[in-house]
Write a protein that holds these residues in place. Structure first.
Motif, PDB file in Angstrom:
ATOM      1  N   UNK A   1     -42.484  46.905 -48.091  1.00 11.68           N
ATOM      2  CA  UNK A   1     -42.677  46.191 -49.351  1.00 11.68           C
ATOM      3  C   UNK A   1     -43.317  44.832 -49.068  1.00 11.68           C
ATOM      4  N   UNK A   2     -44.394  44.538 -49.733  1.00  8.64           N
ATOM      5  CA  UNK A   2     -45.106  43.284 -49.523  1.00  8.64           C
ATOM      6  C   UNK A   2     -44.523  42.185 -50.406  1.00  8.64           C
ATOM      7  N   UNK A   3     -44.274  41.027 -49.792  1.00 10.52           N
ATOM      8  CA  UNK A   3     -43.814  39.856 -50.539  1.00 10.52           C
ATOM      9  C   UNK A   3     -44.594  38.636 -50.061  1.00 10.52           C
ATOM     10  N   UNK A   4     -44.497  37.576 -50.830  1.00 10.56           N
ATOM     11  CA  UNK A   4     -44.998  36.277 -50.399  1.00 10.56           C
ATOM     12  C   UNK A   4     -43.823  35.519 -49.804  1.00 10.56           C
ATOM     13  N   UNK A   5     -43.873  35.269 -48.510  1.00 11.94           N
ATOM     14  CA  UNK A   5     -42.755  34.629 -47.823  1.00 11.94           C
ATOM     15  C   UNK A   5     -42.913  33.117 -47.869  1.00 11.94           C
ATOM     16  N   UNK A   6     -41.843  32.459 -48.272  1.00  7.39           N
ATOM     17  CA  UNK A   6     -41.796  30.997 -48.253  1.00  7.39           C
ATOM     18  C   UNK A   6     -40.626  30.576 -47.379  1.00  7.39           C
TER      19      UNK A   6
ATOM     20  N   UNK B   1     -48.489  27.045 -48.388  1.00  8.99           N
ATOM     21  CA  UNK B   1     -49.269  28.267 -48.219  1.00  8.99           C
ATOM     22  C   UNK B   1     -48.328  29.467 -48.209  1.00  8.99           C
ATOM     23  N   UNK B   2     -48.580  30.396 -49.122  1.00 13.42           N
ATOM     24  CA  UNK B   2     -47.795  31.624 -49.133  1.00 13.42           C
ATOM     25  C   UNK B   2     -48.205  32.522 -47.968  1.00 13.42           C
ATOM     26  N   UNK B   3     -47.238  33.151 -47.338  1.00 15.75           N
ATOM     27  CA  UNK B   3     -47.490  34.081 -46.245  1.00 15.75           C
ATOM     28  C   UNK B   3     -47.363  35.501 -46.780  1.00 15.75           C
ATOM     29  N   UNK B   4     -48.413  36.298 -46.637  1.00 14.75           N
ATOM     30  CA  UNK B   4     -48.313  37.718 -46.982  1.00 14.75           C
ATOM     31  C   UNK B   4     -47.452  38.388 -45.919  1.00 14.75           C
ATOM     32  N   UNK B   5     -46.308  38.894 -46.347  1.00 18.69           N
ATOM     33  CA  UNK B   5     -45.319  39.432 -45.407  1.00 18.69           C
ATOM     34  C   UNK B   5     -45.151  40.924 -45.665  1.00 18.69           C
ATOM     35  N   UNK B   6     -45.624  41.731 -44.709  1.00 13.48           N
ATOM     36  CA  UNK B   6     -45.409  43.173 -44.757  1.00 13.48           C
ATOM     37  C   UNK B   6     -45.625  43.733 -43.363  1.00 13.48           C
ATOM     38  N   UNK B   7     -45.553  45.039 -43.223  1.00 10.09           N
ATOM     39  CA  UNK B   7     -45.638  45.657 -41.886  1.00 10.09           C
ATOM     40  C   UNK B   7     -47.000  45.509 -41.269  1.00 10.09           C
ATOM     41  N   UNK B   8     -48.028  45.348 -42.090  1.00  9.59           N
ATOM     42  CA  UNK B   8     -49.384  45.294 -41.570  1.00  9.59           C
ATOM     43  C   UNK B   8     -49.828  43.870 -41.254  1.00  9.59           C
TER      44      UNK B   8
END
Length: 222
Positions: free
Chosen positions: A30-35, A214-221
């Motif tokens: 599941x993709x989230x924006x990590x802060x 800056x938001x970090x795109x957080x997912x397996x890829x």
């Protein structure tokens, strides 16, 4: 998908509850924006959606929804996608056993772990007693792992990942003692998790969001 449509995860790298959330999101892809936050400098944006001020917080801006309990985040992620069958939904009685063991861990073991960590931090003479209290639960896990690689069989389940961050903490309170402790199956269980690339990705450090914005795109890829 636009960044605005991804959920936002407020997280703290070494918080075991936040680790639970990150692990489950990766496992469910599941993709989230990590802060990444610091609890001494909490973002007003996080407090606005979750006034309790602890992590993890998973916020869905497009529907104004919040999940701010680690287990609830794990179940949310895996209910959307469970490619490794971590919930064991088609196995009779196993989901209930998973919930029971996690509840025992959270209600009984975690408070004992906090007492052990506090005693070690302040060099309290009750440290050994506090550790022994924790060991009553560790012994249950050692017995389970005598018959299988993971707690619910030869593949991981939700309970393995729900406990991992706290068992990591236990193992690090007194590393020298733990290296020589008579829990070989439990020690191997930890090593197996540490060698999983998912663990390394979940533990990757990120800069503080309030500093970079800056938001970090957080997912397996990613």
């Amino acid at each position: 998908m636009s960044e605005l449509h991804y959920p936002v995860l407020y997280s703290l790298q070494r918080c075991p509850y936040a680790m639970r959330a990150r692990l489950s999101l990766l496992l469910a892809n599941q993709t989230v924006l990590l802060r990444n936050v610091k609890l001494t400098n909490k973002p007003l944006e996080m407090l606005a959606v979750s006034p309790k001020g602890t992590v993890p917080v998973l916020y869905f801006p497009h529907v104004n929804k919040v999940i701010d309990q680690s287990l609830a985040i794990m179940y949310w992620a895996l209910s959307r996608n469970d490619p490794h069958n971590l919930l064991r939904v088609n196995e009779p009685d196993v989901p209930n056993e998973i919930r029971r063991l996690i509840q025992q861990h959270d209600d009984v073991f975690i408070p004992l772990l906090e007492q052990y960590r506090a005693a070690a931090r302040y060099h309290d003479d009750k440290e050994a007693n506090a550790r022994q209290a924790c060991e009553s639960f560790i012994a249950i896990l050692e017995a389970k792992l005598t018959y299988s690689t993971f707690l619910m069989g030869d593949t991981p389940s939700l309970v393995d990942y729900a406990m991992l961050p706290f068992m990591r903490q236990f193992s690090k309170v007194d590393r020298k003692w733990f290296q020589h402790a008579s829990y070989p199956k439990f020690q191997q269980w930890l090593i197996t998790h540490y060698n999983n690339p998912i663990y390394a990705k979940a533990m990757r450090p990120y800069p503080e969001w309030l500093v970079t914005r800056e938001n970090v795109i957080f997912n397996r890829e990613s």
